[in-house]
Write a protein that holds these residues in place. Structure first.
Motif, PDB file in Angstrom:
ATOM      1  N   SER A  79      -5.614  -3.440  17.654  1.00 15.60           N
ATOM      2  CA  SER A  79      -6.809  -3.599  16.832  1.00 15.60           C
ATOM      3  C   SER A  79      -7.093  -2.327  16.049  1.00 15.60           C
ATOM      4  O   SER A  79      -7.631  -2.369  14.951  1.00 15.60           O
ATOM      5  CB  SER A  79      -8.008  -3.972  17.699  1.00 15.60           C
ATOM      6  N   TRP A  80      -6.682  -1.157  16.600  1.00 19.03           N
ATOM      7  CA  TRP A  80      -6.901   0.101  15.885  1.00 19.03           C
ATOM      8  C   TRP A  80      -6.039   0.149  14.642  1.00 19.03           C
ATOM      9  O   TRP A  80      -6.446   0.674  13.608  1.00 19.03           O
ATOM     10  CB  TRP A  80      -6.593   1.297  16.785  1.00 19.03           C
ATOM     11  N   ASP A  81      -4.813  -0.399  14.730  1.00 13.53           N
ATOM     12  CA  ASP A  81      -3.944  -0.448  13.568  1.00 13.53           C
ATOM     13  C   ASP A  81      -4.583  -1.302  12.477  1.00 13.53           C
ATOM     14  O   ASP A  81      -4.554  -0.960  11.304  1.00 13.53           O
ATOM     15  CB  ASP A  81      -2.572  -1.024  13.920  1.00 13.53           C
ATOM     16  N   LYS A  82      -5.162  -2.419  12.878  1.00 16.51           N
ATOM     17  CA  LYS A  82      -5.810  -3.306  11.911  1.00 16.51           C
ATOM     18  C   LYS A  82      -7.001  -2.624  11.256  1.00 16.51           C
ATOM     19  O   LYS A  82      -7.210  -2.745  10.052  1.00 16.51           O
ATOM     20  CB  LYS A  82      -6.254  -4.602  12.593  1.00 16.51           C
ATOM     21  N   THR A  83      -7.764  -1.884  12.054  1.00 16.60           N
ATOM     22  CA  THR A  83      -8.922  -1.166  11.516  1.00 16.60           C
ATOM     23  C   THR A  83      -8.477  -0.113  10.508  1.00 16.60           C
ATOM     24  O   THR A  83      -9.053  -0.001   9.426  1.00 16.60           O
ATOM     25  CB  THR A  83      -9.712  -0.488  12.655  1.00 16.60           C
ATOM     26  N   GLU A  84      -7.451   0.634  10.858  1.00 14.38           N
ATOM     27  CA  GLU A  84      -6.984   1.679   9.947  1.00 14.38           C
ATOM     28  C   GLU A  84      -6.386   1.062   8.685  1.00 14.38           C
ATOM     29  O   GLU A  84      -6.620   1.547   7.582  1.00 14.38           O
ATOM     30  CB  GLU A  84      -5.963   2.585  10.610  1.00 14.38           C
ATOM     31  N   LEU A  85      -5.628  -0.020   8.846  1.00 10.76           N
ATOM     32  CA  LEU A  85      -5.044  -0.700   7.696  1.00 10.76           C
ATOM     33  C   LEU A  85      -6.136  -1.153   6.736  1.00 10.76           C
ATOM     34  O   LEU A  85      -6.040  -0.950   5.524  1.00 10.76           O
ATOM     35  CB  LEU A  85      -4.202  -1.893   8.177  1.00 10.76           C
ATOM     36  N   LYS A  86      -7.205  -1.699   7.289  1.00 11.05           N
ATOM     37  CA  LYS A  86      -8.322  -2.156   6.464  1.00 11.05           C
ATOM     38  C   LYS A  86      -8.977  -0.986   5.731  1.00 11.05           C
ATOM     39  O   LYS A  86      -9.267  -1.069   4.536  1.00 11.05           O
ATOM     40  CB  LYS A  86      -9.348  -2.868   7.358  1.00 11.05           C
ATOM     41  N   LYS A  87      -9.188   0.143   6.440  1.00  9.16           N
ATOM     42  CA  LYS A  87      -9.804   1.318   5.811  1.00  9.16           C
ATOM     43  C   LYS A  87      -8.916   1.887   4.707  1.00  9.16           C
ATOM     44  O   LYS A  87      -9.393   2.267   3.638  1.00  9.16           O
ATOM     45  CB  LYS A  87     -10.081   2.397   6.851  1.00  9.16           C
ATOM     46  N   LEU A  88      -7.606   1.936   4.961  1.00  8.90           N
ATOM     47  CA  LEU A  88      -6.691   2.493   3.965  1.00  8.90           C
ATOM     48  C   LEU A  88      -6.602   1.593   2.731  1.00  8.90           C
ATOM     49  O   LEU A  88      -6.594   2.086   1.602  1.00  8.90           O
ATOM     50  CB  LEU A  88      -5.306   2.706   4.578  1.00  8.90           C
ATOM     51  N   ARG A  89      -6.536   0.297   2.942  1.00  6.32           N
ATOM     52  CA  ARG A  89      -6.504  -0.624   1.793  1.00  6.32           C
ATOM     53  C   ARG A  89      -7.780  -0.517   0.980  1.00  6.32           C
ATOM     54  O   ARG A  89      -7.751  -0.536  -0.254  1.00  6.32           O
ATOM     55  CB  ARG A  89      -6.293  -2.063   2.276  1.00  6.32           C
ATOM     56  N   SER A  90      -8.898  -0.395   1.664  1.00  4.24           N
ATOM     57  CA  SER A  90     -10.173  -0.231   0.977  1.00  4.24           C
ATOM     58  C   SER A  90     -10.178   1.060   0.159  1.00  4.24           C
ATOM     59  O   SER A  90     -10.659   1.089  -0.980  1.00  4.24           O
ATOM     60  CB  SER A  90     -11.310  -0.216   1.999  1.00  4.24           C
ATOM     61  N   ALA A  91      -9.636   2.127   0.739  1.00  2.00           N
ATOM     62  CA  ALA A  91      -9.568   3.409   0.029  1.00  2.00           C
ATOM     63  C   ALA A  91      -8.692   3.296  -1.219  1.00  2.00           C
ATOM     64  O   ALA A  91      -9.021   3.841  -2.279  1.00  2.00           O
ATOM     65  CB  ALA A  91      -9.021   4.493   0.952  1.00  2.00           C
ATOM     66  N   VAL A  92      -7.587   2.569  -1.112  1.00  2.00           N
ATOM     67  CA  VAL A  92      -6.703   2.372  -2.265  1.00  2.00           C
ATOM     68  C   VAL A  92      -7.427   1.558  -3.338  1.00  2.00           C
ATOM     69  O   VAL A  92      -7.406   1.916  -4.522  1.00  2.00           O
ATOM     70  CB  VAL A  92      -5.383   1.682  -1.846  1.00  2.00           C
ATOM     71  N   GLY A 120       5.875   0.207  -6.075  1.00  2.00           N
ATOM     72  CA  GLY A 120       7.088  -0.603  -5.939  1.00  2.00           C
ATOM     73  C   GLY A 120       6.893  -1.843  -5.095  1.00  2.00           C
ATOM     74  O   GLY A 120       7.845  -2.579  -4.841  1.00  2.00           O
ATOM     75  N   LYS A 121       5.685  -2.069  -4.623  1.00  2.00           N
ATOM     76  CA  LYS A 121       5.383  -3.257  -3.824  1.00  2.00           C
ATOM     77  C   LYS A 121       3.896  -3.551  -3.912  1.00  2.00           C
ATOM     78  O   LYS A 121       3.118  -2.709  -4.363  1.00  2.00           O
ATOM     79  CB  LYS A 121       5.827  -3.093  -2.377  1.00  2.00           C
ATOM     80  N   THR A 122       3.506  -4.731  -3.485  1.00  2.00           N
ATOM     81  CA  THR A 122       2.099  -5.108  -3.544  1.00  2.00           C
ATOM     82  C   THR A 122       1.321  -4.411  -2.433  1.00  2.00           C
ATOM     83  O   THR A 122       1.910  -3.918  -1.473  1.00  2.00           O
ATOM     84  CB  THR A 122       1.929  -6.638  -3.398  1.00  2.00           C
ATOM     85  N   LEU A 123       0.013  -4.417  -2.564  1.00  2.00           N
ATOM     86  CA  LEU A 123      -0.847  -3.770  -1.582  1.00  2.00           C
ATOM     87  C   LEU A 123      -0.652  -4.379  -0.192  1.00  2.00           C
ATOM     88  O   LEU A 123      -0.600  -3.670   0.804  1.00  2.00           O
ATOM     89  CB  LEU A 123      -2.311  -3.886  -2.016  1.00  2.00           C
ATOM     90  N   GLY A 124      -0.521  -5.686  -0.125  1.00  2.00           N
ATOM     91  CA  GLY A 124      -0.344  -6.366   1.153  1.00  2.00           C
ATOM     92  C   GLY A 124       0.977  -6.072   1.833  1.00  2.00           C
ATOM     93  O   GLY A 124       1.112  -6.260   3.044  1.00  2.00           O
ATOM     94  N   GLU A 125       1.967  -5.631   1.089  1.00  2.00           N
ATOM     95  CA  GLU A 125       3.289  -5.338   1.649  1.00  2.00           C
ATOM     96  C   GLU A 125       3.393  -3.906   2.179  1.00  2.00           C
ATOM     97  O   GLU A 125       4.352  -3.571   2.855  1.00  2.00           O
ATOM     98  CB  GLU A 125       4.372  -5.532   0.577  1.00  2.00           C
ATOM     99  N   MET A 126       2.398  -3.078   1.876  1.00  2.00           N
ATOM    100  CA  MET A 126       2.479  -1.666   2.244  1.00  2.00           C
ATOM    101  C   MET A 126       2.069  -1.442   3.705  1.00  2.00           C
ATOM    102  O   MET A 126       1.092  -2.018   4.182  1.00  2.00           O
ATOM    103  CB  MET A 126       1.597  -0.827   1.320  1.00  2.00           C
ATOM    104  N   SER A 127       2.820  -0.583   4.375  1.00  2.00           N
ATOM    105  CA  SER A 127       2.527  -0.233   5.759  1.00  2.00           C
ATOM    106  C   SER A 127       1.440   0.842   5.795  1.00  2.00           C
ATOM    107  O   SER A 127       1.077   1.421   4.765  1.00  2.00           O
ATOM    108  CB  SER A 127       3.783   0.292   6.443  1.00  2.00           C
ATOM    109  N   LYS A 133       0.509   7.765   2.330  1.00  2.00           N
ATOM    110  CA  LYS A 133       1.205   8.570   1.325  1.00  2.00           C
ATOM    111  C   LYS A 133       0.771   8.209  -0.091  1.00  2.00           C
ATOM    112  O   LYS A 133       0.849   9.029  -0.998  1.00  2.00           O
ATOM    113  CB  LYS A 133       2.720   8.375   1.464  1.00  2.00           C
ATOM    114  N   PHE A 134       0.340   6.958  -0.285  1.00  2.00           N
ATOM    115  CA  PHE A 134      -0.027   6.494  -1.618  1.00  2.00           C
ATOM    116  C   PHE A 134      -1.371   7.063  -2.075  1.00  2.00           C
ATOM    117  O   PHE A 134      -1.550   7.352  -3.256  1.00  2.00           O
ATOM    118  CB  PHE A 134      -0.069   4.963  -1.666  1.00  2.00           C
ATOM    119  N   ILE A 135      -2.300   7.249  -1.156  1.00  2.00           N
ATOM    120  CA  ILE A 135      -3.646   7.712  -1.540  1.00  2.00           C
ATOM    121  C   ILE A 135      -3.602   9.051  -2.272  1.00  2.00           C
ATOM    122  O   ILE A 135      -4.208   9.184  -3.339  1.00  2.00           O
ATOM    123  CB  ILE A 135      -4.599   7.717  -0.330  1.00  2.00           C
ATOM    124  N   PRO A 136      -2.883  10.071  -1.780  1.00  2.00           N
ATOM    125  CA  PRO A 136      -2.802  11.319  -2.551  1.00  2.00           C
ATOM    126  C   PRO A 136      -2.141  11.121  -3.924  1.00  2.00           C
ATOM    127  O   PRO A 136      -2.518  11.772  -4.901  1.00  2.00           O
ATOM    128  CB  PRO A 136      -1.953  12.246  -1.678  1.00  2.00           C
TER     129      PRO A 136
END
Length: 159
Positions: A79-92, A120-127, A133-136
């Motif tokens: 669940s922590w991975d899901k939380t972080e994924l959500k925060k990172l996608r939101s930041a992007v 090189g890939k969609t937002l949903g495909e990014m780990s 690495k993409f945010i900076p």
């Protein structure tokens, strides 16, 4: 009569586990797991949710070992991975908005992200790691955007 909804307290499990670990100092543990960022549990949770989750997992493992329990198999998606994924996608998405991309239009978002020079890939495909690495990279694009706008303003004032 309205039914009250219980809010999830991310710190409750920490305090329960800490209580089962005699001699462990809360501030020292948070300091170490936060990468020497803070001793504040809330700040640690807000700024590094993945590392916070890792700390909770490690604490649970230690308590289980102290109580003689066998280690449980890791769940596939924490669940922590899901939380972080959500925060990172939101930041992007926030940075894409600043760049002028309509984030309510997923076709536009994905076509921008899919460009080889961008991601090189969609937002949903990014780990998680790719998003980190993409945010900076997106931040540097925004800095360049601002530099160009400032130059246009300077030139407009001259003319």
């Amino acid at each position: 009569m309205q039914q009250q909804v219980k809010k999830h307290n991310p710190f409750a499990k920490f305090h329960v586990l800490l209580g089962q670990m005699p001699g462990v100092d809360k501030e020292e543990m948070v300091w170490q797991y936060s990468g020497l960022l803070t001793t504040s549990l809330r700040e640690f949770y807000d700024k590094k949710p993945y590392e916070f989750g890792k700390m909770i997992e490690d604490m649970q493992r230690i308590v289980d070992e102290m109580n003689g329990k066998k280690p449980t198999q890791k769940r596939k998606a924490q669940s922590w991975d899901k939380t972080e994924l959500k925060k990172l996608r939101s930041a992007v998405l926030h940075r894409l908005q600043k760049h002028g991309i309509d984030t309510t239009d997923w076709d536009r978002v994905n076509s921008f992200m899919h460009q080889p020079r961008i991601a090189g890939k969609t937002l949903g495909e990014m780990s998680i790691e790719e998003l980190r690495k993409f945010i900076p990279k997106m931040e540097s694009i925004l800095v360049k955007d601002k530099t160009i706008r400032d130059e246009y303003k300077r030139l407009a004032q001259i003319n």
